[in-house]
Write a protein that holds these residues in place. Structure first.
Motif, PDB file in Angstrom:
ATOM      1  N   TYR A   4       0.785  -1.049  -0.044  1.00 18.99           N
ATOM      2  CA  TYR A   4      -0.075  -0.116   0.016  1.00 18.99           C
ATOM      3  C   TYR A   4       0.799   1.077  -0.050  1.00 18.99           C
ATOM      4  O   TYR A   4       1.835   1.212   0.427  1.00 18.99           O
ATOM      5  CB  TYR A   4      -0.885  -0.139   1.127  1.00 18.99           C
ATOM      6  N   GLN A   5       0.455   2.241  -0.908  1.00 19.44           N
ATOM      7  CA  GLN A   5       1.197   3.671  -0.836  1.00 19.44           C
ATOM      8  C   GLN A   5       0.749   4.614   0.050  1.00 19.44           C
ATOM      9  O   GLN A   5       1.320   5.521   0.320  1.00 19.44           O
ATOM     10  CB  GLN A   5       1.178   3.923  -2.392  1.00 19.44           C
ATOM     11  N   PHE A   6      -0.690   4.318   0.291  1.00 16.37           N
ATOM     12  CA  PHE A   6      -1.292   5.539   1.439  1.00 16.37           C
ATOM     13  C   PHE A   6      -1.717   5.090   2.585  1.00 16.37           C
ATOM     14  O   PHE A   6      -1.921   3.768   2.771  1.00 16.37           O
ATOM     15  CB  PHE A   6      -2.555   5.956   0.466  1.00 16.37           C
ATOM     16  N   PRO A   7      -1.799   5.813   3.637  1.00 13.06           N
ATOM     17  CA  PRO A   7      -2.007   5.320   4.763  1.00 13.06           C
ATOM     18  C   PRO A   7      -3.686   5.159   4.672  1.00 13.06           C
ATOM     19  O   PRO A   7      -4.458   5.533   3.978  1.00 13.06           O
ATOM     20  CB  PRO A   7      -1.924   6.763   5.592  1.00 13.06           C
ATOM     21  N   GLN A   8      -4.035   4.078   5.738  1.00 14.00           N
ATOM     22  CA  GLN A   8      -5.568   4.076   5.565  1.00 14.00           C
ATOM     23  C   GLN A   8      -6.290   5.188   6.215  1.00 14.00           C
ATOM     24  O   GLN A   8      -6.138   5.920   7.035  1.00 14.00           O
ATOM     25  CB  GLN A   8      -6.011   3.012   6.762  1.00 14.00           C
ATOM     26  N   ILE A   9      -7.578   5.442   5.230  1.00 15.21           N
ATOM     27  CA  ILE A   9      -8.285   6.574   5.820  1.00 15.21           C
ATOM     28  C   ILE A   9      -9.215   6.199   7.095  1.00 15.21           C
ATOM     29  O   ILE A   9      -9.416   4.946   7.400  1.00 15.21           O
ATOM     30  CB  ILE A   9      -9.378   6.907   4.597  1.00 15.21           C
ATOM     31  N   ALA A  10      -9.402   7.340   7.817  1.00 15.57           N
ATOM     32  CA  ALA A  10      -9.998   7.066   9.229  1.00 15.57           C
ATOM     33  C   ALA A  10     -11.371   6.783   9.126  1.00 15.57           C
ATOM     34  O   ALA A  10     -11.989   6.104   9.944  1.00 15.57           O
ATOM     35  CB  ALA A  10      -9.826   8.463   9.800  1.00 15.57           C
ATOM     36  N   ASP A  11     -12.191   7.251   7.837  1.00 19.73           N
ATOM     37  CA  ASP A  11     -13.613   7.098   8.023  1.00 19.73           C
ATOM     38  C   ASP A  11     -14.097   6.554   6.611  1.00 19.73           C
ATOM     39  O   ASP A  11     -14.731   7.018   5.915  1.00 19.73           O
ATOM     40  CB  ASP A  11     -14.481   8.211   8.534  1.00 19.73           C
ATOM     41  N   LYS A  12     -13.932   5.209   6.361  1.00 25.02           N
ATOM     42  CA  LYS A  12     -14.425   4.509   5.225  1.00 25.02           C
ATOM     43  C   LYS A  12     -15.812   4.007   5.387  1.00 25.02           C
ATOM     44  O   LYS A  12     -16.564   3.884   6.297  1.00 25.02           O
ATOM     45  CB  LYS A  12     -13.527   3.624   5.022  1.00 25.02           C
ATOM     46  N   PRO A  13     -16.439   4.106   3.888  1.00 23.51           N
ATOM     47  CA  PRO A  13     -17.775   3.796   3.961  1.00 23.51           C
ATOM     48  C   PRO A  13     -18.038   2.432   4.767  1.00 23.51           C
ATOM     49  O   PRO A  13     -17.280   1.563   4.734  1.00 23.51           O
ATOM     50  CB  PRO A  13     -18.327   3.838   2.527  1.00 23.51           C
TER      51      PRO A  13
END
Length: 79
Positions: A4-13
């Motif tokens: 993965y290139q990006f951090p996990q988003i805090a509030d995914k659907p």
């Protein structure tokens, strides 16, 4: 193995269908982009949306499928 290139988003659907819609929205933004900077920005936004979609699945399944896709595309001569 997929890195993965990006951090996990805090509030995914909560539903995967919501994230699929987000991927489609972001990819549509690429189509509408007019400048190099905007194309780059929207492409990276789309990649992040895709990575968030992948995060709904166990890492081992993503890794396994990544390897299969690389193998398939190598056989097709894409690399």
């Amino acid at each position: 193995m997929y890195d993965y290139q990006f951090p996990q988003i805090a509030d995914k659907p909560k539903r995967i269908s919501g994230q699929i819609l987000k991927v489609l929205e972001e990819s549509d933004e690429i189509r509408k982009a007019a400048t190099k900077q905007h194309i780059l920005e929207e492409t990276l936004d789309t990649i992040q949306a895709c990575e968030t979609l992948l995060s709904y699945y166990p890492k081992w399944e993503v890794d396994e499928m990544h390897d299969l896709v690389v193998e398939k595309n190598a056989k097709r001569g894409y690399y």
